[in-house]
Design a protein around this motif. Structure first.
Motif, short mmCIF file in Angstrom:
data_model
loop_
_atom_site.label_atom_id
_atom_site.label_comp_id
_atom_site.label_asym_id
_atom_site.label_seq_id
_atom_site.Cartn_x
_atom_site.Cartn_y
_atom_site.Cartn_z
N GLY A 17 14.14 3.70 4.96
CA GLY A 17 13.00 2.95 4.43
C GLY A 17 13.45 1.93 3.39
N TRP A 18 14.45 2.28 2.59
CA TRP A 18 14.96 1.34 1.58
C TRP A 18 15.66 0.15 2.26
CZ3 TRP A 18 17.37 5.79 -1.80
CH2 TRP A 18 16.36 6.36 -2.58
N ILE A 19 16.35 0.44 3.38
CA ILE A 19 17.01 -0.69 4.09
C ILE A 19 15.92 -1.61 4.67
CG2 ILE A 19 18.62 -1.32 5.94
CD1 ILE A 19 19.95 1.43 5.62
N ASP A 20 14.83 -1.01 5.19
CA ASP A 20 13.67 -1.82 5.64
C ASP A 20 13.25 -2.76 4.53
OD1 ASP A 20 13.36 -0.28 7.95
OD2 ASP A 20 11.62 0.82 7.21
N ALA A 21 13.03 -2.16 3.33
CA ALA A 21 12.46 -2.91 2.20
C ALA A 21 13.39 -4.07 1.81
CB ALA A 21 12.24 -1.97 1.02
N TRP A 22 14.67 -3.80 1.76
CA TRP A 22 15.64 -4.83 1.37
C TRP A 22 15.59 -5.99 2.37
CZ3 TRP A 22 18.52 -6.22 -2.64
CH2 TRP A 22 19.57 -7.10 -2.44
N HIS A 23 15.63 -5.67 3.68
CA HIS A 23 15.61 -6.73 4.70
C HIS A 23 14.30 -7.50 4.70
CE1 HIS A 23 19.11 -4.86 7.15
NE2 HIS A 23 19.52 -5.72 6.28
N LEU A 24 13.20 -6.74 4.52
CA LEU A 24 11.89 -7.40 4.54
C LEU A 24 11.75 -8.39 3.37
CD1 LEU A 24 9.11 -7.85 5.63
CD2 LEU A 24 8.36 -5.71 4.62
N ALA A 25 12.21 -7.98 2.18
CA ALA A 25 12.13 -8.90 1.02
C ALA A 25 12.99 -10.13 1.28
CB ALA A 25 12.57 -8.17 -0.24
N ASN A 26 14.16 -9.94 1.90
CA ASN A 26 15.03 -11.09 2.21
C ASN A 26 14.35 -12.04 3.19
OD1 ASN A 26 16.95 -10.04 0.60
ND2 ASN A 26 18.34 -9.39 2.23
N VAL A 27 13.72 -11.46 4.21
CA VAL A 27 13.05 -12.28 5.22
C VAL A 27 11.88 -13.05 4.58
CG1 VAL A 27 11.61 -12.17 7.32
CG2 VAL A 27 13.74 -10.86 7.20
N MET A 28 11.12 -12.36 3.75
CA MET A 28 9.96 -13.02 3.10
C MET A 28 10.44 -14.13 2.18
SD MET A 28 7.37 -9.89 2.31
CE MET A 28 5.72 -10.42 2.72
N SER A 29 11.54 -13.87 1.48
CA SER A 29 12.07 -14.87 0.56
C SER A 29 12.56 -16.09 1.34
CB SER A 29 13.19 -14.22 -0.24
OG SER A 29 14.04 -15.16 -0.76
N PHE A 30 13.25 -15.84 2.45
CA PHE A 30 13.75 -16.94 3.28
C PHE A 30 12.57 -17.77 3.82
CE2 PHE A 30 14.77 -18.53 7.56
CZ PHE A 30 15.84 -19.35 7.24
N CYS A 31 11.53 -17.07 4.29
CA CYS A 31 10.37 -17.77 4.87
C CYS A 31 9.62 -18.57 3.80
CB CYS A 31 9.44 -16.78 5.55
SG CYS A 31 10.18 -16.10 7.04
N ARG A 32 9.57 -18.06 2.58
CA ARG A 32 8.92 -18.81 1.48
C ARG A 32 9.66 -20.11 1.21
NH1 ARG A 32 5.58 -16.15 -2.71
NH2 ARG A 32 6.77 -17.11 -4.38
N VAL A 88 0.87 -1.18 0.00
CA VAL A 88 0.00 0.00 0.00
C VAL A 88 0.91 1.23 0.00
CG1 VAL A 88 -1.85 1.26 1.16
CG2 VAL A 88 -1.77 -1.25 1.29
N GLY A 89 0.86 2.03 -1.06
CA GLY A 89 1.69 3.23 -1.18
C GLY A 89 2.82 3.03 -2.16
N GLY A 90 2.84 3.87 -3.18
CA GLY A 90 3.88 3.81 -4.21
C GLY A 90 4.75 5.05 -4.17
N GLY A 91 5.18 5.43 -2.94
CA GLY A 91 6.19 6.48 -2.78
C GLY A 91 7.56 5.83 -2.98
N PRO A 92 8.63 6.49 -2.57
CA PRO A 92 9.97 5.92 -2.81
C PRO A 92 10.17 4.56 -2.15
CG PRO A 92 10.09 7.84 -1.35
CD PRO A 92 8.71 7.81 -1.91
N VAL A 93 9.58 4.37 -0.96
CA VAL A 93 9.80 3.09 -0.27
C VAL A 93 8.93 1.98 -0.88
CG1 VAL A 93 9.71 1.90 1.96
CG2 VAL A 93 10.58 4.24 1.84
N GLY A 94 7.66 2.29 -1.19
CA GLY A 94 6.77 1.28 -1.79
C GLY A 94 7.30 0.80 -3.14
N LEU A 95 7.79 1.74 -3.96
CA LEU A 95 8.31 1.36 -5.29
C LEU A 95 9.57 0.50 -5.13
CD1 LEU A 95 7.92 4.86 -7.02
CD2 LEU A 95 6.59 2.80 -7.56
N PHE A 96 10.43 0.91 -4.19
CA PHE A 96 11.67 0.14 -3.95
C PHE A 96 11.34 -1.24 -3.38
CE2 PHE A 96 15.54 -0.92 -1.55
CZ PHE A 96 16.50 -0.72 -2.53
N MET A 97 10.30 -1.29 -2.52
CA MET A 97 9.86 -2.57 -1.95
C MET A 97 9.48 -3.52 -3.08
SD MET A 97 9.12 -3.87 1.15
CE MET A 97 9.58 -5.54 0.75
N GLY A 98 8.76 -2.99 -4.07
CA GLY A 98 8.35 -3.81 -5.23
C GLY A 98 9.57 -4.38 -5.95
N LEU A 99 10.59 -3.52 -6.16
CA LEU A 99 11.80 -3.99 -6.86
C LEU A 99 12.51 -5.07 -6.05
CD1 LEU A 99 13.25 -0.59 -8.21
CD2 LEU A 99 12.11 -2.40 -9.51
#
Ligand code: FAD
Length: 385
Positions: free
Chosen positions: A295-310, A9-20
């Motif tokens: 916020g970008w560091i959040d996004a990077w770590h969160l994607a790693n955690v989600m990927s690991f959990c998957r 939810v939200g396509g500001g700089p952090v939401g867009l980076f989260m997607g990437l």
């Protein structure tokens, strides 16, 4: 409307980076953004080395490096004379500089990349208006062009900024306060001899800092005694000439505004299937320019955690995702503390000579390298501030 298993939810700089970051880890996502154009008003400018390293991992650093301006040195100045210099060139290669780029341009480049590599993943003009978390899914109401749609998704990441709807819908407390500090800022034609260097002036009336901008301009940020509702270019020019031996031409102003500063942090960054990142999770003072980068560091770590959990289970083990909060919350507190120290250094003082001597000694000592780390977001996992 096709909605993927992870909704941002939200396509500001952090939401867009989260997607990437999610795409990089092979996790399908949809971004819901209520605006359909990028805000042109001026906010972030500094992109730190740690972010450029993440950009490199995602294959997007070249676009940013060619659009931005590299700052390799920052000077501390009393207002009358130079106190010392921090050289970022001595920092870790290859990104031994801070890249300056207007937030609107940063968002434009991120959006361009999302649309290029995952077309149709960004839905604009769409606002999330209700969120209901169930055992196995999250139900969302989304208003698109005035029409309400219901959707179900596996996980929601709230990247919807400091007034986050997602955070409020979960009833998560956002603790913090406004600082008494207030500032005016404006972009003017270059009038200093500092070229591509940043300068922090420490006169007794309070901080003035200035940064080079593309097209031979310079951004000035000035601490004020109280919030100035409608600053004029002339007022900003007067603040500068009254405090330091520098002057600007008000007629060359292309942007001017004022802002107050605050720090807030969410009590929780994850509640079952809903997570928070960026300003939705934490707001830090922009003095020091680190909020978006955090916020970008959040996004990077969160994607790693989600990927690991998957890797463990397609239905992400929520208890294992909690590691995201345990890692990012202390980091956010540390960044807020650094920004606060920055602000304190810039406050008005009756004893400017003491402050100047302190800064001079610091910049002459081996601690100069630590200061460079401090200003470039290095060492956030170390023991010291
Ligand atoms: C003066 C100033 C200078 C700054 N300088 C720097 C700097 O140099 N470096 C730095 O790192 N940071 C800086 N910052 C901080 C930076 O601007 C923020 O940290 C950054 O914008 C946060 O990004 P975000 O994506 O988390 O939130 P936002 O930028 O607020 O984006 C949130 C997005 O969510 C959308 N949205 C909100 N609600 C909904 C909803 N219900 N449904 C759909 N979409 C929704 C909004 O439209 C918006 O696009 C500065 C801030 C200020 C004020």
């Amino acid at each position: 409307m096709k909605i993927e298993d992870v909704v941002i939810v939200g396509g500001g700089p952090v939401g867009l980076f989260m997607g990437l970051c999610l795409h990089h880890r092979g996790i399908p996502f949809t971004i819901i953004e209520k605006r359909n154009e990028i805000i042109s008003g001026s906010r972030s400018l500094g992109i730190h080395p740690v972010s450029l390293e993440l950009f490199t991992e995602l294959g997007i650093s070249e676009q940013f490096l060619s659009a931005g301006l590299k700052v390799e040195r920052g000077h501390a100045h009393s207002g009358e004379k130079l106190l010392g210099t921090i050289n970022f060139t001595d920092c870790q290669q290859p990104f031994n500089f801070i890249l300056l780029l207007a937030q609107s341009e940063t968002e434009r480049l991120l959006k361009e990349r999302i649309n290029e590599i995952v077309p149709d993943s960004l839905i604009e003009n769409a606002e999330v208006t209700a969120l209901d978390q169930q055992d196995d899914f999250v139900k969302l109401d989304i208003l698109i062009d005035g029409k309400s749609h219901s959707a179900e998704t596996g996980y929601v990441i709230g990247c919807d900024g400091k007034n986050s709807f997602v955070r409020d819908a979960l009833g998560i407390h956002f603790r913090g306060e406004k600082y008494p500090d207030t500032y005016v800022m404006g972009d003017f034609a270059e009038s200093t001899e500092f070229g591509k260097d940043a300068v922090v002036y420490l006169p007794k009336e309070g901080l003035i800092e200035c940064f080079p901008l593309p097209e031979n301009k310079r951004r000035w940020v000035i601490k004020t005694d109280a919030y100035v509702e409608n600053p004029t270019p002339k007022l900003i020019a007067d603040y500068i000439s009254n405090r330091i031996s520098a002057s600007i031409d008000p007629d060359t102003c292309t942007m001017h505004s004022s802002f107050g500063v605050q720090h807030f942090i969410a009590d929780r960054f994850i509640v079952d299937r809903v997570l928070l990142a960026g300003d939705a999770a934490h707001v830090v003072s922009p003095i020091g320019g680190q909020g978006m980068n955090l916020g970008w560091i959040d996004a990077w770590h969160l994607a790693n955690v989600m990927s690991f959990c998957r890797g463990i289970s397609k239905d992400l083990p929520i208890a294992d995702m909690f590691v995201y909060e345990t890692k990012q919350k202390p980091m956010a507190k540390k960044v807020a503390k650094r920004a606060e120290l920055n602000m304190k250094l810039g406050r008005a003082t009756s004893f400017p000579a003491v402050k100047h001597q302190f800064v001079k000694s610091l910049l002459k000592s081996p601690l100069q390298n630590k200061m460079a780390e401090f200003f470039t977001m290095r060492g956030l996992e170390s023991w010291w501030i």
